[in-house]
Write a protein that holds these residues in place. Structure first.
Motif, PDB file in Angstrom:
ATOM      1  N   ASN A 210      33.343  28.147 -47.711  1.00 18.63           N
ATOM      2  CA  ASN A 210      34.178  27.165 -48.330  1.00 18.63           C
ATOM      3  C   ASN A 210      33.747  25.508 -47.796  1.00 18.63           C
ATOM      4  O   ASN A 210      33.158  25.897 -47.201  1.00 18.63           O
ATOM      5  N   GLN A 211      34.003  24.498 -48.176  1.00 24.30           N
ATOM      6  CA  GLN A 211      34.082  23.123 -47.347  1.00 24.30           C
ATOM      7  C   GLN A 211      34.076  23.321 -46.277  1.00 24.30           C
ATOM      8  O   GLN A 211      33.317  22.811 -45.114  1.00 24.30           O
ATOM      9  N   ALA A 212      35.248  23.831 -46.120  1.00 25.61           N
ATOM     10  CA  ALA A 212      35.867  23.892 -44.743  1.00 25.61           C
ATOM     11  C   ALA A 212      34.725  24.465 -43.216  1.00 25.61           C
ATOM     12  O   ALA A 212      34.737  23.850 -42.673  1.00 25.61           O
ATOM     13  N   ASN A 216      33.266  22.752 -40.052  1.00 29.33           N
ATOM     14  CA  ASN A 216      32.472  23.250 -38.958  1.00 29.33           C
ATOM     15  C   ASN A 216      31.524  23.653 -38.558  1.00 29.33           C
ATOM     16  O   ASN A 216      31.109  23.114 -36.960  1.00 29.33           O
ATOM     17  N   ILE A 217      30.073  23.705 -39.463  1.00 34.52           N
ATOM     18  CA  ILE A 217      28.933  24.776 -39.286  1.00 34.52           C
ATOM     19  C   ILE A 217      28.638  23.372 -38.816  1.00 34.52           C
ATOM     20  O   ILE A 217      27.469  23.520 -38.203  1.00 34.52           O
ATOM     21  N   SER A 292      20.954  24.065 -39.310  1.00 33.30           N
ATOM     22  CA  SER A 292      21.534  25.193 -39.495  1.00 33.30           C
ATOM     23  C   SER A 292      21.429  24.906 -40.801  1.00 33.30           C
ATOM     24  O   SER A 292      21.315  24.141 -41.266  1.00 33.30           O
ATOM     25  N   ASN A 293      21.998  26.205 -41.724  1.00 37.38           N
ATOM     26  CA  ASN A 293      22.203  25.814 -43.777  1.00 37.38           C
ATOM     27  C   ASN A 293      23.794  24.934 -44.105  1.00 37.38           C
ATOM     28  O   ASN A 293      23.987  24.441 -44.816  1.00 37.38           O
ATOM     29  N   GLY A 294      24.321  24.641 -42.385  1.00 41.55           N
ATOM     30  CA  GLY A 294      25.104  23.651 -42.377  1.00 41.55           C
ATOM     31  C   GLY A 294      25.044  21.976 -42.459  1.00 41.55           C
ATOM     32  O   GLY A 294      25.320  21.407 -42.738  1.00 41.55           O
TER      33      GLY A 294
END
Length: 323
Positions: A210-212, A216-217, A292-294
Motif C-alpha cells: 500500500n502507499q504507507a 516507508n520503503i 529500490s522499487n520504492g
C-alpha cells in the motif's frame, strides 16, 4: 498521406500564430475542423473525451466486434488541446539516450581500451514511477539501464573506458537471467581484453502492499546530499561463488570507502547464501543495488555520480588505474 498531414500541420501552425481575436475563432476548434476537413482518416478526440477513451479502452476491446475493430484501426487518434502540444524528449544522460546510435549492437564503448563493463542481469527492473508489471518492464528510461547510462558517463568523465550493455537478459523470460548475462560478460571480455571490472547494476525489490509501505520503503532507501534527494546503494555477494572470499573482500572494501565519503548513502553488504551472480568470471566482480522499487528514477540516477566517485577512488587506491 504524410505530405498531406504535414501541410495541415503547417497551415495550423500559421493560423495559431495569428491572434484568435483577429480571426474570431477558437484555435482548438479551428485546428480540429482543419484536420477533419483535410485529413478525414484521422479521428479527432476532444479534450474531455480523452480520459473516457483511455479508461474504457480495455472494456471496448472485450466487447467490440471484429467489424468495429477493423473500422477503428483506420483512424489515428489526435488529441486537441493546449496540454497536448508536443515537447522534445529530455534526457538526464548528458545528451546520451539509451536508444541512440552510440549503442551499437546494444553496446556503448567509451574508448578503445575499456576496463569496466556495466550490464544488467535484471534489465527490466524499474523504479516507483514505472510500476507496470510489478516494477518489471522494458521501460528503459525508468529502469536500471538509465542509471547504468549515467554511471557510464560519470566514470568516463573520470577517465575510465567503459562498456555499457543494454541487452535484456530477463525478457521475455526471467528464468536463466544470469546464464544469459554470463554470455554477455564473456563476449565483451573476449572482445575487450582490458576489461577487469564488471558491474551488474540492479535495484532492490520489496513487496509494496500500500502507499504507507511505499512511503516507508522510500524513506529507508533515500537520503539527502547537497540538498538533493538520492537513492542509497549497497553491494551484494553470492555465497555459492567459487571466489566468495575475494568477492566479499571487494564488496567490504568498496563499502568502507563509501562510508568515508558518503556515510548516509551506503548500506551494509548483503550476503546471499544461494547466489553465484557470475562473480567468478572477472577479477573484480561487483553487484550493486541502487535504490529500490520504492524510490524514483531521478533519485536513483542522482546516485550515479557518487557511485562513480566511490568506484574511481577505491580502485585507484588499489593501484588499479584508468588508462
Amino acid at each position: 498521406m504524410y505530405n498531406k498531414f504535414a501541410k495541415v500541420i503547417s497551415i495550423a501552425i500559421l493560423l495559431f500564430t495569428i491572434p484568435s481575436t483577429t480571426l474570431g475563432l477558437d484555435k482548438n476548434g479551428l485546428f480540429k475542423n482543419l484536420i477533419k476537413y483535410s485529413y478525414p482518416e484521422v479521428k479527432v478526440i476532444e479534450k474531455d473525451e480523452q480520459n473516457t477513451d483511455k479508461s474504457d479502452q480495455s472494456n471496448k476491446e472485450d466487447t467490440t466486434t471484429n467489424n468495429n475493430k477493423a473500422t477503428n484501426n483506420q483512424f489515428v487518434n489526435v488529441y486537441v488541446g493546449e496540454d497536448n502540444i508536443p515537447v522534445a524528449k529530455t534526457t538526464n544522460s548528458n545528451g546520451i539516450t539509451l536508444d541512440s546510435s552510440v549503442y551499437n549492437s546494444k553496446l556503448r564503448v567509451t574508448n578503445n581500451k575499456p576496463q569496466i563493463l556495466i550490464y544488467h542481469s535484471h534489465s527490466c527492473e524499474t523504479y516507483s514511477d514505472s510500476p507496470k508489471g510489478n516494477y518489471h518492464s522494458e521501460d528503459k528510461d525508468h529502469s536500471v539501464m538509465s542509471v547504468g547510462c549515467l554511471l557510464t558517463n560519470q566514470l568516463s568523465n573520470l577517465g575510465w573506458g567503459v562498456v555499457h550493455s543494454t541487452t535484456f537478459h530477463d525478457s521475455p523470460t526471467y528464468n536463466n537471467s544470469y546464464a544469459r548475462s554470463a554470455e554477455t560478460i564473456k563476449s565483451v571480455m573476449n572482445q575487450y581484453n582490458d576489461v577487469n571490472i564488471t558491474i551488474d547494476l540492479h535495484r532492490d525489490g520489496l513487496n509494496i502492499a500500500n502507499q504507507a509501505t511505499k512511503n516507508n520503503i522510500h524513506n529507508k532507501y533515500t537520503t539527502t546530499i547537497n540538498g538533493e534527494k538520492v537513492a542509497k546503494f549497497f553491494f551484494v555477494v553470492g555465497a555459492r561463488n567459487d571466489d566468495v572470499e575475494k568477492v566479499q573482500k571487494l564488496a567490504d572494501g568498496l563499502t568502507e570507502y563509501a562510508k568515508k565519503k558518503y556515510p548516509d548513502l551506503i548500506m551494509p553488504v548483503v550476503l546471499k547464501p544461494y547466489g553465484r551472480f557470475n562473480q567468478s568470471i572477472s577479477d573484480n566482480a561487483i553487484l550493486v543495488e541502487v535504490g529500490s522499487n520504492g524510490t524514483t528514477t531521478a533519485e536513483a540516477q542522482a546516485s550515479a555520480k557518487y557511485i562513480a566517485q566511490v568506484i574511481d577512488g577505491y580502485f585507484k587506491e588499489q593501484n588499479i588505474k584508468n588508462n
